[in-house]
Structures are given as C-alpha cells and as structure tokens.
Scaffold this motif. Structure first.
Motif, mmCIF file in Angstrom:
data_model
loop_
_atom_site.group_PDB
_atom_site.id
_atom_site.type_symbol
_atom_site.label_atom_id
_atom_site.label_comp_id
_atom_site.label_asym_id
_atom_site.label_seq_id
_atom_site.Cartn_x
_atom_site.Cartn_y
_atom_site.Cartn_z
ATOM 1 N N ASP A 19 8.666 91.765 18.897
ATOM 2 C CA ASP A 19 7.011 91.468 18.164
ATOM 3 C C ASP A 19 6.613 90.217 18.181
ATOM 4 O O ASP A 19 7.162 89.357 18.666
ATOM 5 C CB ASP A 19 7.230 91.922 16.705
ATOM 6 C CG ASP A 19 8.205 91.052 15.758
ATOM 7 O OD1 ASP A 19 8.167 89.903 16.163
ATOM 8 O OD2 ASP A 19 8.805 91.503 14.903
ATOM 9 N N GLU A 20 5.082 90.298 17.913
ATOM 10 C CA GLU A 20 4.381 89.177 18.194
ATOM 11 C C GLU A 20 4.606 87.895 17.588
ATOM 12 O O GLU A 20 4.754 86.705 18.159
ATOM 13 C CB GLU A 20 2.724 89.510 17.755
ATOM 14 C CG GLU A 20 1.817 88.451 18.002
ATOM 15 C CD GLU A 20 1.341 88.259 19.312
ATOM 16 O OE1 GLU A 20 1.313 87.214 19.861
ATOM 17 O OE2 GLU A 20 1.475 89.372 20.067
ATOM 18 N N PHE A 64 12.147 93.058 24.353
ATOM 19 C CA PHE A 64 11.165 94.037 23.707
ATOM 20 C C PHE A 64 11.130 93.239 22.229
ATOM 21 O O PHE A 64 12.456 93.581 21.380
ATOM 22 C CB PHE A 64 11.546 95.376 23.680
ATOM 23 C CG PHE A 64 11.269 95.899 24.989
ATOM 24 C CD1 PHE A 64 10.232 96.189 25.712
ATOM 25 C CD2 PHE A 64 12.500 96.029 26.033
ATOM 26 C CE1 PHE A 64 10.186 96.688 27.182
ATOM 27 C CE2 PHE A 64 12.534 96.569 27.199
ATOM 28 C CZ PHE A 64 11.392 96.873 27.601
ATOM 29 N N VAL A 114 3.814 87.540 28.553
ATOM 30 C CA VAL A 114 4.075 88.660 27.693
ATOM 31 C C VAL A 114 3.199 89.696 28.110
ATOM 32 O O VAL A 114 2.050 89.815 28.715
ATOM 33 C CB VAL A 114 3.360 88.321 26.134
ATOM 34 C CG1 VAL A 114 3.475 89.504 25.223
ATOM 35 C CG2 VAL A 114 4.149 86.778 25.746
ATOM 36 N N VAL A 115 3.865 90.975 28.101
ATOM 37 C CA VAL A 115 3.200 92.114 28.583
ATOM 38 C C VAL A 115 3.074 93.357 27.577
ATOM 39 O O VAL A 115 4.052 93.471 27.011
ATOM 40 C CB VAL A 115 4.032 92.587 29.811
ATOM 41 C CG1 VAL A 115 3.548 94.080 30.425
ATOM 42 C CG2 VAL A 115 4.500 91.639 31.017
ATOM 43 N N PRO A 116 2.000 93.704 26.985
ATOM 44 C CA PRO A 116 1.885 94.760 26.149
ATOM 45 C C PRO A 116 2.539 95.999 26.532
ATOM 46 O O PRO A 116 2.472 96.336 27.684
ATOM 47 C CB PRO A 116 0.379 95.071 25.965
ATOM 48 C CG PRO A 116 -0.286 94.554 27.035
ATOM 49 C CD PRO A 116 0.604 93.369 27.676
ATOM 50 N N ILE A 117 2.981 96.559 25.588
ATOM 51 C CA ILE A 117 3.726 98.064 25.695
ATOM 52 C C ILE A 117 2.810 99.182 25.311
ATOM 53 O O ILE A 117 2.432 99.028 23.926
ATOM 54 C CB ILE A 117 5.038 97.880 25.053
ATOM 55 C CG1 ILE A 117 6.046 96.840 25.666
ATOM 56 C CG2 ILE A 117 5.859 99.537 25.215
ATOM 57 C CD1 ILE A 117 6.462 96.795 27.170
ATOM 58 N N GLU A 118 2.301 99.963 26.140
ATOM 59 C CA GLU A 118 1.780 101.208 25.520
ATOM 60 C C GLU A 118 2.412 102.136 24.910
ATOM 61 O O GLU A 118 2.026 102.708 24.060
ATOM 62 C CB GLU A 118 0.951 101.619 26.645
ATOM 63 C CG GLU A 118 -0.364 101.097 27.109
ATOM 64 C CD GLU A 118 -1.189 101.418 28.343
ATOM 65 O OE1 GLU A 118 -1.294 102.626 28.399
ATOM 66 O OE2 GLU A 118 -1.509 100.682 29.167
ATOM 67 N N ILE A 155 7.442 86.329 19.223
ATOM 68 C CA ILE A 155 7.020 85.814 20.564
ATOM 69 C C ILE A 155 6.449 84.428 20.367
ATOM 70 O O ILE A 155 6.544 83.607 21.172
ATOM 71 C CB ILE A 155 6.130 86.815 21.484
ATOM 72 C CG1 ILE A 155 6.888 88.115 21.920
ATOM 73 C CG2 ILE A 155 5.340 86.192 22.398
ATOM 74 C CD1 ILE A 155 5.920 89.351 22.446
ATOM 75 N N LYS A 202 5.943 94.239 22.385
ATOM 76 C CA LYS A 202 5.627 93.712 23.552
ATOM 77 C C LYS A 202 6.866 93.228 24.226
ATOM 78 O O LYS A 202 7.838 93.043 23.815
ATOM 79 C CB LYS A 202 4.753 92.588 23.340
ATOM 80 C CG LYS A 202 3.383 92.794 22.656
ATOM 81 C CD LYS A 202 2.526 91.605 22.570
ATOM 82 C CE LYS A 202 1.376 92.144 21.918
ATOM 83 N NZ LYS A 202 0.057 91.341 22.085
ATOM 84 N N LEU A 203 6.537 93.212 25.501
ATOM 85 C CA LEU A 203 7.701 92.720 26.241
ATOM 86 C C LEU A 203 7.593 91.190 26.720
ATOM 87 O O LEU A 203 6.446 90.661 27.460
ATOM 88 C CB LEU A 203 7.742 93.500 27.767
ATOM 89 C CG LEU A 203 8.771 93.012 28.919
ATOM 90 C CD1 LEU A 203 10.082 93.042 28.600
ATOM 91 C CD2 LEU A 203 8.450 93.801 30.141
ATOM 92 N N ILE A 204 8.585 90.518 26.694
ATOM 93 C CA ILE A 204 8.468 88.863 27.076
ATOM 94 C C ILE A 204 9.248 88.598 28.063
ATOM 95 O O ILE A 204 10.495 89.140 28.117
ATOM 96 C CB ILE A 204 8.720 87.957 25.785
ATOM 97 C CG1 ILE A 204 8.588 86.559 26.284
ATOM 98 C CG2 ILE A 204 9.981 88.125 25.303
ATOM 99 C CD1 ILE A 204 8.406 85.697 25.347
#
Length: 101
Positions: free
Chosen positions: A66-67, A64, A94-98, A70, A2-4
C-alpha cells in the motif's frame, strides 16, 4: 494496492533488504539480474577486455503493497542514496494495479 519495483547493484543487496524491513514491507520477492548502461565510451574505458561487454550483477526487488509502506520505503531509499559514494544509486518505481486476484 500498488507494485513497487526496486533495482540495486548486488553490493547493496543486504542493505535494501534492511530498508524493506524498516519500511514494514514484510512480503517481497527478488531476482538476480544484469544491469547495463549504454554509454559505450564508459564501457570501453572501464573494461580491460574491451571486446567483452558484460552487465553489472544487480538485484530487482518487487512487492505488492500500500501507499503508506511505499512512501516509507521511498524516504529510506532517498536517504540511502544521499549517502552513497558510488555512481550506482538505488532506483525505484511504483506501478498502480488496476485489478488483482
């Protein structure tokens, strides 16, 4: 992954770097930004030169990761914000990365 994204006033730049390190987020980036609040009455009363509208010097951090890292960082930021004496809390999203390469 994920992107924080974390934003903070320049005054807390070093403290946030320390929180990233404590959360074991070793790779991150930062960028100087100007922060603005759209409260005209507040801007006019707090600015000696009311015709000049400037932003607050701020910093944006992003990583970028991991959970687990974060969650650790969020806990540290919540604790940091709970002890603030100013009206400038640290903000984080936090933005999920596809997909990524």
């Amino acid at each position: 992954m994920k992107l924080i994204i974390v934003t903070v006033v320049e005054e807390f730049h070093k403290e946030i770097q320390h929180l990233f390190k404590k959360a074991k987020i070793e790779s991150y980036s930062s960028s100087d930004i100007d922060g603005y609040k759209n409260n005209a009455a507040l801007l006019m009363s707090s600015n000696w030169f009311a015709s000049e509208k400037g932003g607050n010097e701020s910093v944006m951090f992003f990583s970028f990761t991991d959970e687990e890292h974060i969650e650790s960082l969020f806990d540290l930021i919540k604790e940091f914000n709970s002890n603030l004496e100013t009206n400038n809390p640290v903000k984080a999203i936090v933005v999920p990365i596809e997909k990524y390469i």
